[in-house]
Design an enzyme around this catalytic site. Structure first.
Site, PDB file in Angstrom:
ATOM      1  N   ASN A  30      22.745 139.655  66.571  1.00 19.22           N
ATOM      2  CA  ASN A  30      22.019 139.080  67.706  1.00 19.22           C
ATOM      3  C   ASN A  30      20.534 139.416  67.692  1.00 19.22           C
ATOM      4  O   ASN A  30      19.885 139.451  68.739  1.00 19.22           O
ATOM      5  CB  ASN A  30      22.692 139.495  69.021  1.00 19.22           C
ATOM      6  CG  ASN A  30      22.692 140.993  69.230  1.00 19.22           C
ATOM      7  OD1 ASN A  30      22.221 141.744  68.380  1.00 19.22           O
ATOM      8  ND2 ASN A  30      23.202 141.429  70.367  1.00 19.22           N
ATOM      9  N   ARG A  49      14.828 143.089  78.468  1.00 14.53           N
ATOM     10  CA  ARG A  49      16.214 142.593  78.572  1.00 14.53           C
ATOM     11  C   ARG A  49      16.212 141.096  78.904  1.00 14.53           C
ATOM     12  O   ARG A  49      17.022 140.328  78.391  1.00 14.53           O
ATOM     13  CB  ARG A  49      16.989 143.347  79.650  1.00 14.53           C
ATOM     14  CG  ARG A  49      17.015 144.844  79.479  1.00 14.53           C
ATOM     15  CD  ARG A  49      18.002 145.386  78.505  1.00 14.53           C
ATOM     16  NE  ARG A  49      19.380 145.074  78.813  1.00 14.53           N
ATOM     17  CZ  ARG A  49      20.387 145.349  77.981  1.00 14.53           C
ATOM     18  NH1 ARG A  49      20.140 145.910  76.803  1.00 14.53           N
ATOM     19  NH2 ARG A  49      21.617 145.061  78.302  1.00 14.53           N
ATOM     20  N   PHE A  64      34.308 147.016  68.019  1.00 16.11           N
ATOM     21  CA  PHE A  64      33.267 146.493  67.125  1.00 16.11           C
ATOM     22  C   PHE A  64      32.400 147.594  66.501  1.00 16.11           C
ATOM     23  O   PHE A  64      31.472 147.294  65.748  1.00 16.11           O
ATOM     24  CB  PHE A  64      32.379 145.479  67.865  1.00 16.11           C
ATOM     25  CG  PHE A  64      31.702 146.011  69.124  1.00 16.11           C
ATOM     26  CD1 PHE A  64      30.548 146.770  69.059  1.00 16.11           C
ATOM     27  CD2 PHE A  64      32.219 145.712  70.378  1.00 16.11           C
ATOM     28  CE1 PHE A  64      29.921 147.242  70.202  1.00 16.11           C
ATOM     29  CE2 PHE A  64      31.604 146.175  71.540  1.00 16.11           C
ATOM     30  CZ  PHE A  64      30.455 146.947  71.441  1.00 16.11           C
ATOM     31  N   THR A  82      23.745 139.434  75.360  1.00 10.15           N
ATOM     32  CA  THR A  82      24.181 139.996  74.061  1.00 10.15           C
ATOM     33  C   THR A  82      24.677 138.902  73.117  1.00 10.15           C
ATOM     34  O   THR A  82      24.346 138.895  71.936  1.00 10.15           O
ATOM     35  CB  THR A  82      25.317 141.025  74.297  1.00 10.15           C
ATOM     36  OG1 THR A  82      24.841 142.007  75.213  1.00 10.15           O
ATOM     37  CG2 THR A  82      25.730 141.700  73.001  1.00 10.15           C
ATOM     38  N   ARG A  84      17.345 136.017  71.678  1.00 11.66           N
ATOM     39  CA  ARG A  84      18.680 135.929  71.072  1.00 11.66           C
ATOM     40  C   ARG A  84      19.156 134.485  70.966  1.00 11.66           C
ATOM     41  O   ARG A  84      19.824 134.123  69.986  1.00 11.66           O
ATOM     42  CB  ARG A  84      19.667 136.790  71.849  1.00 11.66           C
ATOM     43  CG  ARG A  84      19.469 138.278  71.525  1.00 11.66           C
ATOM     44  CD  ARG A  84      20.270 139.147  72.445  1.00 11.66           C
ATOM     45  NE  ARG A  84      20.340 140.531  71.994  1.00 11.66           N
ATOM     46  CZ  ARG A  84      20.681 141.532  72.792  1.00 11.66           C
ATOM     47  NH1 ARG A  84      20.971 141.316  74.066  1.00 11.66           N
ATOM     48  NH2 ARG A  84      20.745 142.760  72.321  1.00 11.66           N
ATOM     49  N   TYR A 124      24.372 154.496  68.203  1.00 13.07           N
ATOM     50  CA  TYR A 124      25.345 153.679  68.943  1.00 13.07           C
ATOM     51  C   TYR A 124      26.578 154.490  69.370  1.00 13.07           C
ATOM     52  O   TYR A 124      27.643 153.902  69.608  1.00 13.07           O
ATOM     53  CB  TYR A 124      25.760 152.465  68.119  1.00 13.07           C
ATOM     54  CG  TYR A 124      24.750 151.330  68.152  1.00 13.07           C
ATOM     55  CD1 TYR A 124      24.438 150.685  69.351  1.00 13.07           C
ATOM     56  CD2 TYR A 124      24.126 150.876  66.996  1.00 13.07           C
ATOM     57  CE1 TYR A 124      23.526 149.643  69.394  1.00 13.07           C
ATOM     58  CE2 TYR A 124      23.214 149.822  67.028  1.00 13.07           C
ATOM     59  CZ  TYR A 124      22.922 149.212  68.231  1.00 13.07           C
ATOM     60  OH  TYR A 124      22.024 148.167  68.272  1.00 13.07           O
ATOM     61  N   LYS A 184      16.683 143.755  64.211  1.00  9.75           N
ATOM     62  CA  LYS A 184      17.865 144.136  63.431  1.00  9.75           C
ATOM     63  C   LYS A 184      17.833 143.574  62.001  1.00  9.75           C
ATOM     64  O   LYS A 184      16.997 142.717  61.682  1.00  9.75           O
ATOM     65  CB  LYS A 184      19.112 143.669  64.191  1.00  9.75           C
ATOM     66  CG  LYS A 184      19.285 144.383  65.544  1.00  9.75           C
ATOM     67  CD  LYS A 184      20.596 144.010  66.220  1.00  9.75           C
ATOM     68  CE  LYS A 184      20.760 144.754  67.536  1.00  9.75           C
ATOM     69  NZ  LYS A 184      22.056 144.472  68.180  1.00  9.75           N
ATOM     70  N   GLU A 198      16.157 156.747  73.548  1.00  6.47           N
ATOM     71  CA  GLU A 198      16.090 155.924  72.330  1.00  6.47           C
ATOM     72  C   GLU A 198      14.704 155.968  71.682  1.00  6.47           C
ATOM     73  O   GLU A 198      14.592 155.991  70.450  1.00  6.47           O
ATOM     74  CB  GLU A 198      16.510 154.485  72.658  1.00  6.47           C
ATOM     75  CG  GLU A 198      17.988 154.401  73.026  1.00  6.47           C
ATOM     76  CD  GLU A 198      18.481 152.982  73.273  1.00  6.47           C
ATOM     77  OE1 GLU A 198      17.682 152.029  73.221  1.00  6.47           O
ATOM     78  OE2 GLU A 198      19.701 152.838  73.503  1.00  6.47           O
TER      79      GLU A 198
END
Ligand code: CMP
Length: 138
Positions: A113, A86, A58, A92, A103, A50, A10, A127
């Site tokens: 995150n 994951r 959010f 998260t 994270r 998203y 990100k 995705e």
């Protein structure tokens, strides 16, 4: 079973120069990077990616965050790739993520995150297809 999943490093990760560390960790975890690209998401792309969260409080902030700077989108292959990614990412919220997870190490808030990973094999297909064509996956 060998699976392909999608990850996004990100904007916080890129801005903090953590891309190399995270890619090294992913390779150590046995993932093969089968496609990778640095892009700046448009607002339209972030909204669409998203869309499942569009009713969440959010959502607007998430779209602003995901478009604030470049990201790396990558398709990762491994046995059990979806579940393993994951696990390696952690929860998260970085404050609740297991010590040693990506994270926990690199995230700074529930929003910022560090990394995204597909949450199911079905979503991984969607995705990966959002960013890459079959010819990109080598
Ligand atoms: P990600 O796994 O990419 O999926 C949705 C993203 O929304 C999440 O990571 C966070 O970056 C962001 N987010 C912000 N606030 C929340 C929240 N309260 N719960 C879940 N996700 C959140």
């Amino acid at each position: 079973m060998r699976e392909v999943t999608l990850t996004i490093l990100k904007p916080d990760t890129v801005a903090r120069r953590r891309v190399g560390q995270i890619i090294a960790r992913l390779e150590e975890e046995g993932f093969e990077i089968v496609a990778a690209r640095r892009i700046k998401l448009s607002e339209e792309q972030a909204r669409a990616f998203y869309a499942v969260h569009k009713e969440k409080p959010f959502y607007t902030s998430l779209v602003a965050f995901m478009t604030e700077g470049p990201v790396w989108v990558m398709a990762l292959a491994r046995d059990n790739a979806v579940e393993h990614l994951r696990k390696v990412m952690g929860a998260t919220d970085p404050a609740k993520a297991e010590p040693g997870t990506i994270r926990a190490l690199h995230g700074t808030s529930i929003e910022r995150n560090a990394i995204h990973g597909s949450d199911s094999l079905e979503n991984a297909r969607i995705e990966v297809g959002f960013f890459f064509s079959a010819a990109d996956l080598v």
